[in-house]
Design a protein around this motif. Structure first.
Motif, PDB file in Angstrom:
ATOM      1  N   SER A 152     -22.438  -1.825 126.985  1.00 13.36           N
ATOM      2  CA  SER A 152     -21.993  -0.700 125.859  1.00 13.36           C
ATOM      3  C   SER A 152     -21.896  -1.623 124.577  1.00 13.36           C
ATOM      4  CB  SER A 152     -20.563   0.099 126.020  1.00 13.36           C
ATOM      5  OG  SER A 152     -20.764   1.038 127.175  1.00 13.36           O
ATOM      6  N   ALA A 153     -21.208  -2.705 124.587  1.00 12.54           N
ATOM      7  CA  ALA A 153     -21.141  -3.542 123.429  1.00 12.54           C
ATOM      8  C   ALA A 153     -22.595  -4.226 123.059  1.00 12.54           C
ATOM      9  CB  ALA A 153     -20.217  -4.814 123.515  1.00 12.54           C
ATOM     10  N   GLY A 154     -23.337  -4.599 124.028  1.00 11.47           N
ATOM     11  CA  GLY A 154     -24.525  -5.217 123.930  1.00 11.47           C
ATOM     12  C   GLY A 154     -25.529  -4.088 123.196  1.00 11.47           C
ATOM     13  N   ALA A 155     -25.592  -3.131 123.934  1.00 12.46           N
ATOM     14  CA  ALA A 155     -26.550  -2.064 123.358  1.00 12.46           C
ATOM     15  C   ALA A 155     -26.235  -1.257 122.177  1.00 12.46           C
ATOM     16  CB  ALA A 155     -26.483  -0.750 124.363  1.00 12.46           C
ATOM     17  N   PHE A 156     -24.952  -1.303 121.869  1.00 13.56           N
ATOM     18  CA  PHE A 156     -24.537  -1.026 120.559  1.00 13.56           C
ATOM     19  C   PHE A 156     -24.984  -1.719 119.508  1.00 13.56           C
ATOM     20  CE2 PHE A 156     -21.800  -0.666 116.705  1.00 13.56           C
ATOM     21  CZ  PHE A 156     -21.282   0.908 116.797  1.00 13.56           C
ATOM     22  N   SER A 157     -24.819  -2.859 119.700  1.00 16.37           N
ATOM     23  CA  SER A 157     -25.327  -4.080 118.618  1.00 16.37           C
ATOM     24  C   SER A 157     -26.677  -4.068 118.622  1.00 16.37           C
ATOM     25  CB  SER A 157     -24.857  -5.430 119.276  1.00 16.37           C
ATOM     26  OG  SER A 157     -23.251  -5.684 119.441  1.00 16.37           O
ATOM     27  N   VAL A 158     -27.459  -3.843 119.551  1.00 16.56           N
ATOM     28  CA  VAL A 158     -28.771  -3.843 119.502  1.00 16.56           C
ATOM     29  C   VAL A 158     -29.339  -2.510 118.564  1.00 16.56           C
ATOM     30  CG1 VAL A 158     -31.148  -3.888 120.550  1.00 16.56           C
ATOM     31  CG2 VAL A 158     -29.308  -5.321 121.443  1.00 16.56           C
ATOM     32  N   GLY A 159     -28.644  -1.616 118.995  1.00 17.06           N
ATOM     33  CA  GLY A 159     -29.076  -0.438 118.278  1.00 17.06           C
ATOM     34  C   GLY A 159     -28.595  -0.510 116.883  1.00 17.06           C
ATOM     35  N   ALA A 160     -27.381  -0.858 116.465  1.00 13.21           N
ATOM     36  CA  ALA A 160     -27.005  -1.022 115.086  1.00 13.21           C
ATOM     37  C   ALA A 160     -27.835  -1.973 114.416  1.00 13.21           C
ATOM     38  CB  ALA A 160     -25.443  -1.507 115.162  1.00 13.21           C
ATOM     39  N   ALA A 161     -28.219  -3.085 114.819  1.00 11.41           N
ATOM     40  CA  ALA A 161     -29.256  -4.027 114.289  1.00 11.41           C
ATOM     41  C   ALA A 161     -30.555  -3.280 113.738  1.00 11.41           C
ATOM     42  CB  ALA A 161     -29.349  -5.132 115.003  1.00 11.41           C
ATOM     43  N   LEU A 162     -30.812  -2.368 114.427  1.00  6.22           N
ATOM     44  CA  LEU A 162     -32.145  -1.679 113.794  1.00  6.22           C
ATOM     45  C   LEU A 162     -32.175  -0.937 112.467  1.00  6.22           C
ATOM     46  CD1 LEU A 162     -33.407  -0.306 117.086  1.00  6.22           C
ATOM     47  CD2 LEU A 162     -34.016  -2.127 116.243  1.00  6.22           C
ATOM     48  N   PRO A 163     -31.151  -0.241 112.153  1.00  3.73           N
ATOM     49  CA  PRO A 163     -31.088   0.148 110.680  1.00  3.73           C
ATOM     50  C   PRO A 163     -30.572  -0.931 109.836  1.00  3.73           C
ATOM     51  CG  PRO A 163     -29.353   1.142 112.130  1.00  3.73           C
ATOM     52  CD  PRO A 163     -30.310   0.589 113.014  1.00  3.73           C
ATOM     53  N   LEU A 164     -30.048  -1.890 110.279  1.00  4.35           N
ATOM     54  CA  LEU A 164     -29.634  -3.020 109.446  1.00  4.35           C
ATOM     55  C   LEU A 164     -30.976  -3.826 108.861  1.00  4.35           C
ATOM     56  CD1 LEU A 164     -26.435  -4.407 110.954  1.00  4.35           C
ATOM     57  CD2 LEU A 164     -26.484  -3.127 108.575  1.00  4.35           C
ATOM     58  N   LEU A 165     -31.770  -3.806 109.606  1.00  3.66           N
ATOM     59  CA  LEU A 165     -33.057  -4.465 109.476  1.00  3.66           C
ATOM     60  C   LEU A 165     -33.968  -3.832 108.378  1.00  3.66           C
ATOM     61  CD1 LEU A 165     -34.294  -5.590 113.000  1.00  3.66           C
ATOM     62  CD2 LEU A 165     -33.195  -6.983 111.208  1.00  3.66           C
ATOM     63  N   LEU A 166     -33.807  -2.347 108.478  1.00  7.69           N
ATOM     64  CA  LEU A 166     -34.385  -1.548 107.519  1.00  7.69           C
ATOM     65  C   LEU A 166     -33.830  -1.750 106.149  1.00  7.69           C
ATOM     66  CD1 LEU A 166     -34.681   1.640 109.666  1.00  7.69           C
ATOM     67  CD2 LEU A 166     -36.679  -0.117 109.310  1.00  7.69           C
ATOM     68  N   ILE A 167     -32.469  -2.209 106.131  1.00  8.44           N
ATOM     69  CA  ILE A 167     -31.906  -2.545 104.702  1.00  8.44           C
ATOM     70  C   ILE A 167     -32.506  -3.687 104.007  1.00  8.44           C
ATOM     71  CG2 ILE A 167     -29.919  -2.852 103.407  1.00  8.44           C
ATOM     72  CD1 ILE A 167     -28.327  -1.360 105.205  1.00  8.44           C
ATOM     73  N   LEU A 168     -32.962  -4.641 104.883  1.00  5.54           N
ATOM     74  CA  LEU A 168     -33.507  -5.852 104.522  1.00  5.54           C
ATOM     75  C   LEU A 168     -34.823  -5.745 103.977  1.00  5.54           C
ATOM     76  CD1 LEU A 168     -31.939  -8.227 107.261  1.00  5.54           C
ATOM     77  CD2 LEU A 168     -31.176  -7.698 104.949  1.00  5.54           C
ATOM     78  N   ILE A 169     -35.612  -4.896 104.448  1.00  3.73           N
ATOM     79  CA  ILE A 169     -37.037  -4.647 103.987  1.00  3.73           C
ATOM     80  C   ILE A 169     -37.209  -3.594 103.190  1.00  3.73           C
ATOM     81  CG2 ILE A 169     -37.838  -5.692 106.393  1.00  3.73           C
ATOM     82  CD1 ILE A 169     -38.432  -2.898 107.193  1.00  3.73           C
ATOM     83  N   SER A 170     -36.075  -3.009 102.622  1.00  7.95           N
ATOM     84  CA  SER A 170     -36.310  -1.743 101.770  1.00  7.95           C
ATOM     85  C   SER A 170     -35.808  -2.154 100.502  1.00  7.95           C
ATOM     86  CB  SER A 170     -35.455  -0.690 102.248  1.00  7.95           C
ATOM     87  OG  SER A 170     -35.210   0.382 101.564  1.00  7.95           O
ATOM     88  N   SER A 171     -36.380  -1.386  99.458  1.00  4.48           N
ATOM     89  CA  SER A 171     -35.920  -1.424  97.979  1.00  4.48           C
ATOM     90  C   SER A 171     -34.552  -0.366  97.928  1.00  4.48           C
ATOM     91  CB  SER A 171     -36.848  -0.736  97.021  1.00  4.48           C
ATOM     92  OG  SER A 171     -37.483   0.223  97.103  1.00  4.48           O
ATOM     93  N   ARG A 172     -33.953  -0.371  96.838  1.00  5.72           N
ATOM     94  CA  ARG A 172     -32.594   0.627  96.955  1.00  5.72           C
ATOM     95  C   ARG A 172     -33.146   1.788  96.670  1.00  5.72           C
ATOM     96  NH1 ARG A 172     -29.605   3.741  97.457  1.00  5.72           N
ATOM     97  NH2 ARG A 172     -27.212   3.822  96.546  1.00  5.72           N
ATOM     98  N   GLU A 173     -34.268   2.005  96.133  1.00  9.30           N
ATOM     99  CA  GLU A 173     -34.892   3.348  95.577  1.00  9.30           C
ATOM    100  C   GLU A 173     -35.252   4.383  97.030  1.00  9.30           C
ATOM    101  OE1 GLU A 173     -35.797   0.622  94.137  1.00  9.30           O
ATOM    102  OE2 GLU A 173     -34.594   1.046  92.344  1.00  9.30           O
ATOM    103  N   ILE A 174     -35.833   3.422  98.018  1.00  9.29           N
ATOM    104  CA  ILE A 174     -36.219   4.190  99.152  1.00  9.29           C
ATOM    105  C   ILE A 174     -35.345   3.860 100.479  1.00  9.29           C
ATOM    106  CG2 ILE A 174     -38.579   4.066  98.340  1.00  9.29           C
ATOM    107  CD1 ILE A 174     -39.163   1.891 100.406  1.00  9.29           C
ATOM    108  N   LEU A 175     -34.134   3.513 100.119  1.00  7.47           N
ATOM    109  CA  LEU A 175     -33.210   2.975 101.323  1.00  7.47           C
ATOM    110  C   LEU A 175     -32.902   4.083 102.113  1.00  7.47           C
ATOM    111  CD1 LEU A 175     -30.394   0.270 101.067  1.00  7.47           C
ATOM    112  CD2 LEU A 175     -30.110   2.425 102.253  1.00  7.47           C
ATOM    113  N   ILE A 176     -32.432   5.167 101.333  1.00  7.81           N
ATOM    114  CA  ILE A 176     -31.959   6.520 102.327  1.00  7.81           C
ATOM    115  C   ILE A 176     -33.047   6.999 103.086  1.00  7.81           C
ATOM    116  CG2 ILE A 176     -31.099   8.562 102.121  1.00  7.81           C
ATOM    117  CD1 ILE A 176     -29.287   7.852  99.845  1.00  7.81           C
TER     118      ILE A 176
END
Length: 231
Positions: A152-176
């Motif tokens: 559960s902990a490992g899978a949660f971390s992997v799942g949570a990392a995916l939307p976090l990666l999208l923040i890193l490649i996004s500008s504030r305007e298109i983040l949502i």
């Protein structure tokens, strides 16, 4: 008689699959919802990222603790039942043999055959026979707290990392829209993979996780917009 090779069934994956799917789904949904909610409140991109990271760490620990406690409780119950059954077998083996035979009669065997089967199984492994056929406890289905917690902990971390990666490649305007749309895609893929591993309908599994993920993000976006406008 030639030995028949054992068949492979999907149910052998049920313990780790349930914990892994639940963890990954929660990781994507909760983190993406948190990101969208904070971003909707007009927070800076750095604040959104920090909130997402905090959500990942807190969520992973919560999932691990929750799974360990709940599955440990199941394991304790199973252990108590086995101890009780062992005492009953030692105290009154004939009654336990008849009890086992009655179970087989209810499943379709005639009394004579059920009696022979119960006698042979009791002689081979009395506790194992009662655990399986009376209590419904098998090796495949038995509770494994550490396995469930780590999965559960490992899978949660992997799942949570995916939307976090999208923040890193996004500008504030298109983040949502990027985090929302990308997370829905991740959920669809997760639903398909989980259904495929479990041998279920892949599109039903994909729709199920995508629908609830979209609802969660929509609600948190609404809350973030409401509070962001009032602050």
């Amino acid at each position: 008689m030639n030995k028949i090779p054992p068949e492979t069934h999907k149910s052998k994956h049920i313990n780790w699959l349930r914990a892994a799917v639940l963890g990954a789904n929660d990781g994507i949904v909760s983190t993406a919802s948190l990101i969208v909610g904070v971003a909707s409140a007009n927070s800076s991109q750095q604040s959104v990222l920090l909130a997402g990271i905090a959500g990942l760490v807190a969520g992973a620990m919560s999932m691990a603790a929750g799974e360990y406690v709940s599955v440990s409780s199941q394991a304790d119950t199973e252990s108590a039942d086995l101890i009780k059954e062992q005492k009953e077998i030692a105290a009154n083996p004939e009654y336990e043999r008849m009890e086992l035979a009655q179970i087989y009669v209810q499943r379709g065997l005639d009394l004579e055959l059920a009696t022979k089967v119960s006698e042979q199984l009791m002689a081979h492994d009395a506790l194992g026979s009662h655990a399986r056929d009376e209590l419904g406890i098998t090796e495949v289905m038995s509770a494994k707290p550490i396995q469930a917690a780590l999965a559960s902990a490992g899978a949660f971390s992997v799942g949570a990392a995916l939307p976090l990666l999208l923040i890193l490649i996004s500008s504030r305007e298109i983040l949502i829209p990027l985090v929302s749309g990308g997370s829905i895609v991740f959920l669809v893929v997760l639903g398909i993979l989980a259904a495929w591993v479990g041998g279920a309908n892949i599109w039903k599994g994909a729709f199920r996780v995508a629908l609830w993920g979209a609802l969660a993000m929509a609600l948190t976006a609404g809350v973030g917009t409401l509070f962001g406008a009032s602050v």
